[in-house]
Design a protein around this motif. Structure first.
Motif, short mmCIF file in Angstrom:
data_model
loop_
_atom_site.label_atom_id
_atom_site.label_comp_id
_atom_site.label_asym_id
_atom_site.label_seq_id
_atom_site.Cartn_x
_atom_site.Cartn_y
_atom_site.Cartn_z
N ILE A 35 0.84 -1.22 -0.11
CA ILE A 35 -0.07 0.11 0.14
C ILE A 35 1.17 1.22 0.33
CG2 ILE A 35 -1.60 1.30 0.64
CD1 ILE A 35 -2.82 -1.24 2.55
N TRP A 36 1.74 0.90 1.25
CA TRP A 36 2.68 2.39 1.14
C TRP A 36 4.02 2.67 -0.23
CZ3 TRP A 36 7.43 1.19 2.88
CH2 TRP A 36 7.35 0.00 4.15
N GLY A 37 4.07 1.57 -1.04
CA GLY A 37 5.38 1.36 -1.12
C GLY A 37 5.21 2.20 -2.89
N GLN A 38 4.97 3.30 -2.24
CA GLN A 38 4.46 4.57 -3.71
C GLN A 38 5.49 5.10 -3.83
OE1 GLN A 38 0.68 4.29 -4.57
NE2 GLN A 38 0.82 2.20 -4.61
N GLY A 39 6.07 5.92 -4.86
CA GLY A 39 6.40 7.11 -4.75
C GLY A 39 8.01 7.08 -4.43
N LEU A 40 8.31 8.13 -4.00
CA LEU A 40 10.07 7.66 -3.67
C LEU A 40 10.23 7.62 -2.37
CD1 LEU A 40 13.22 8.62 -4.75
CD2 LEU A 40 12.61 10.82 -3.95
N MET A 41 9.84 8.48 -1.53
CA MET A 41 10.28 8.01 -0.24
C MET A 41 9.63 6.00 0.14
SD MET A 41 11.45 9.91 1.26
CE MET A 41 12.08 9.56 2.69
N GLY A 42 8.43 6.15 -0.17
CA GLY A 42 7.78 4.52 0.02
C GLY A 42 8.25 3.12 -0.69
N SER A 43 9.56 3.70 -2.03
CA SER A 43 9.82 2.67 -2.63
C SER A 43 11.27 2.27 -1.91
CB SER A 43 10.38 3.72 -4.06
OG SER A 43 10.05 3.13 -4.93
N LEU A 44 12.10 3.74 -1.23
CA LEU A 44 12.89 3.53 -0.22
C LEU A 44 12.68 3.11 0.63
CD1 LEU A 44 14.50 7.33 -0.36
CD2 LEU A 44 15.32 4.92 -1.46
N ARG A 45 11.63 2.83 1.43
CA ARG A 45 11.52 2.39 2.79
C ARG A 45 11.32 0.61 2.57
NH1 ARG A 45 6.32 5.02 5.63
NH2 ARG A 45 6.63 2.82 6.73
N LEU A 46 10.23 0.67 1.04
CA LEU A 46 10.00 -0.57 0.61
C LEU A 46 11.48 -1.59 0.53
CD1 LEU A 46 7.94 -3.16 -0.09
CD2 LEU A 46 7.62 -1.81 -2.58
#
Length: 414
Positions: free
Chosen positions: A31-42
Motif C-alpha cells: 500500500i505505502w510502497g509508492q512514490g520516492l519515499m515509499g520505494s526507499l522504505r520498501l
C-alpha cells in the motif's frame, strides 16, 4: 502435562498467528510502497523478501571475492572470461525454465482457488433456486457440506508438508500415526454424529464431503424435490469441486524433479564462481560490490521459484486460504438468506401463465427455439402436428406436449 495432540494444535495455532501478522505487514508494504519515499522504505524491508533465505549464500560469495582479490594482489593473475561465458548458456536455460515453471504453477493455483469459490457458490445457489420452499433442510444440508468441503480442501493442501515432516519424525522415532488433521473447525457446521463419523476417517476428508453432497442430491431426486436434470446440474458442480481439489493436491504433492533442481543449483554456483577470477583480475577489490549484487539477484530468482512452486503452504507470500474460506461462508449465507426473502415476496405475488398464452405460437417458439443447425431434431417445430384452431392459435401433438412442458420447466429455472 499436555498431550502430544494438544501441543501440536497449540504449535500450529501460534504459527498461523505469526503468519497472519507477517502477511499484514506485507500487505501494508504494497500500500505505502509508492512514490520516492515509499520505494526507499520498501527496498530496506526484510519481512516477506528472499533476503532472509539467501543471505548466507551471498555472504559466502562476498568472502570468496575478497579472498580472491587478496590473492590477486600477491600474484596478479589475468583470467579470461571465456570459461564464464561457456557456463552462461546452460545456466540461463535451466534458470529460466525453473522460474517459468514455478510461475505457471503459482497462477494455476490461483485459478484453482477461483474455481473453488465459483463452484461452491454455484452449487449452493442452484440448491436454493431448485428446491421448493418447504424443503429448507435440503438447502441447509448442501450449504453445510459445501462449507465443510472448502475448509477440508484448504486444510489438506495447506498442511501437506507439515504432515510429511511429522511422518518423517515418526519414522525416526519409531512411532506411527501421530499426525492428526485439524477438523475441529468443521465441528461448527456438522452435527455431532456427522463429526464423530468424520473424525474416525484418517484422511481424504474432502472426498467424504463430496460423497455426502451427492447422497443428498440423490435423495432429493428420488423424493421428487429435484428433477433429474437439476440433480445432474448440481452433480456437475460437485465433480468440478473434486477436480479442483485434485489439481490443488497435484501442485502441493508434486514438486519439481530433484535432478533438475540439483543440476540448476550446481550450474548456478559454477556460473558465479567462474565470475570471480576474471572480475578480480580486472577490478581487484572493486569487484566485490558488483559480485555481491549479481549473487543476490541470481540466488534471489532461485528462491522466488522455490516459494512460487507451492503457493498453498504457510509462507508469508502464499495464498491466504482463510480469506477464501470466509468469502465462501459469507456468500452461501447470503444466498440462503436471499432465498427466504424471495419466497416471502413470491407469496404475495405469483404469476402463472394463462392457458391461452401458453398455446400461442410466439410462446412456443420462445420456449422451443428453432434449431437451424440440426434440422433433423425430433423436437423442432417443423415436426409438430399443427391443427387449425383459430387465426392465431394451434394445438400440438401429445408426444410434443410432454417435451414442451419439460422445456418450459427448464426455462423457468434458467
Amino acid at each position: 502435562m499436555n498431550s502430544p495432540l494438544v501441543t501440536q494444535t497449540q504449535k500450529r495455532s501460534n504459527e498461523q498467528n505469526e503468519i497472519f501478522l507477517n502477511r499484514r505487514k506485507v500487505a501494508e508494504y504494497r500500500i505505502w510502497g509508492q512514490g520516492l519515499m515509499g520505494s526507499l522504505r520498501l527496498c530496506i524491508q526484510v519481512t516477506g523478501t528472499v533476503w532472509a533465505e539467501i543471505w548466507p549464500q551471498v555472504v559466502v560469495m562476498l568472502v570468496l571475492t575478497l579472498g580472491a582479490a587478496s590473492v590477486n594482489l600477491a600474484y596478479s593473475w589475468d583470467v579470461s572470461l571465456i570459461g564464464h561465458q561457456i557456463v552462461l548458456v546452460p545456466m540461463s536455460f535451466l534458470l529460466v525454465f525453473r522460474c517459468s515453471n514455478s510461475y505457471q504453477r503459482y497462477w494455476d493455483g490461483r485459478t484453482l482457488l477461483g474455481l473453488l469459490v465459483f463452484h461452491s457458490r454455484e452449487l449452493v445457489c442452484k440448491a436454493a433456486s431448485f428446491a421448493p420452499e418447504r424443503h429448507e433442510k435440503f438447502v441447509t444440508d448442501i450449504k453445510r457440506y459445501t462449507i465443510c468441503a472448502v475448509m477440508a480442501i484448504n486444510m489438506t493442501v495447506s498442511q501437506h508438508w507439515q504432515k510429511i515432516e511429522q511422518d518423517r519424525e515418526d519414522r525416526k522415532t519409531g512411532k506411527k500415526g501421530t499426525w492428526r488433521w485439524e477438523i475441529e473447525n468443521l465441528k461448527d457446521h456438522l452435527t455431532q454424529e456427522e463429526y464423530d463419523d468424520l473424525r474416525d476417517i484418517p484422511k481424504s476428508h474432502p472426498l467424504v464431503m463430496f460423497l455426502w453432497i451427492r447422497h443428498e442430491i440423490q435423495q432429493a431426486c428420488q423424493s421428487k424435490v429435484l428433477t433429474p436434470f437439476q440433480g445432474f446440474e448440481m452433480s456437475a458442480n460437485v465433480g468440478e469441486l473434486q477436480q479442483v481439489w485434485n489439481g490443488m493436491s497435484k501442485i502441493t504433492s508434486t514438486p519439481l524433479p530433484y535432478p533438475w533442481v540439483h543440476l540448476s543449483r550446481l550450474i548456478l554456483w559454477m556460473f558465479l564462481l567462474t565470475m570471480i577470477p576474471p572480475a578480480v583480475s580486472q577490478l581487484g577489490f572493486n569487484s566485490a560490490p558488483f559480485l555481491l549484487v549479481s549473487s543476490f539477484l541470481f540466488f534471489g530468482l532461485v528462491q522466488i521459484g522455490n516459494e512460487m512452486e507451492d503457493p498453498f503452504g504457510s509462507d508469508i507470500n502464499d495464498f491466504d486460504l482463510a480469506s477464501f474460506e470466509t468469502s465462501v461462508i459469507d456468500d452461501v449465507a447470503m444466498i440462503t438468506t436471499h432465498r427466504i426473502r424471495q419466497h416471502t415476496r413470491a407469496k404475495s405475488k405469483t404469476v402463472v401463465p394463462r392457458q391461452d398464452e401458453i398455446m400461442k405460437e410466439s410462446f412456443l417458439e420462445e420456449t422451443l427455439p428453432r434449431d437451424p443447425v440440426v434440422p433433423s431434431s425430433p423436437h423442432s417445430l417443423s415436426n409438430y402436428t399443427l391443427r387449425p384452431c383459430g387465426s392465431d392459435r394451434f394445438q400440438e401433438a401429445p408426444i410434443d406436449s410432454a417435451y414442451s412442458s419439460a422445456m418450459y420447466e427448464l426455462k423457468s429455472f434458467s
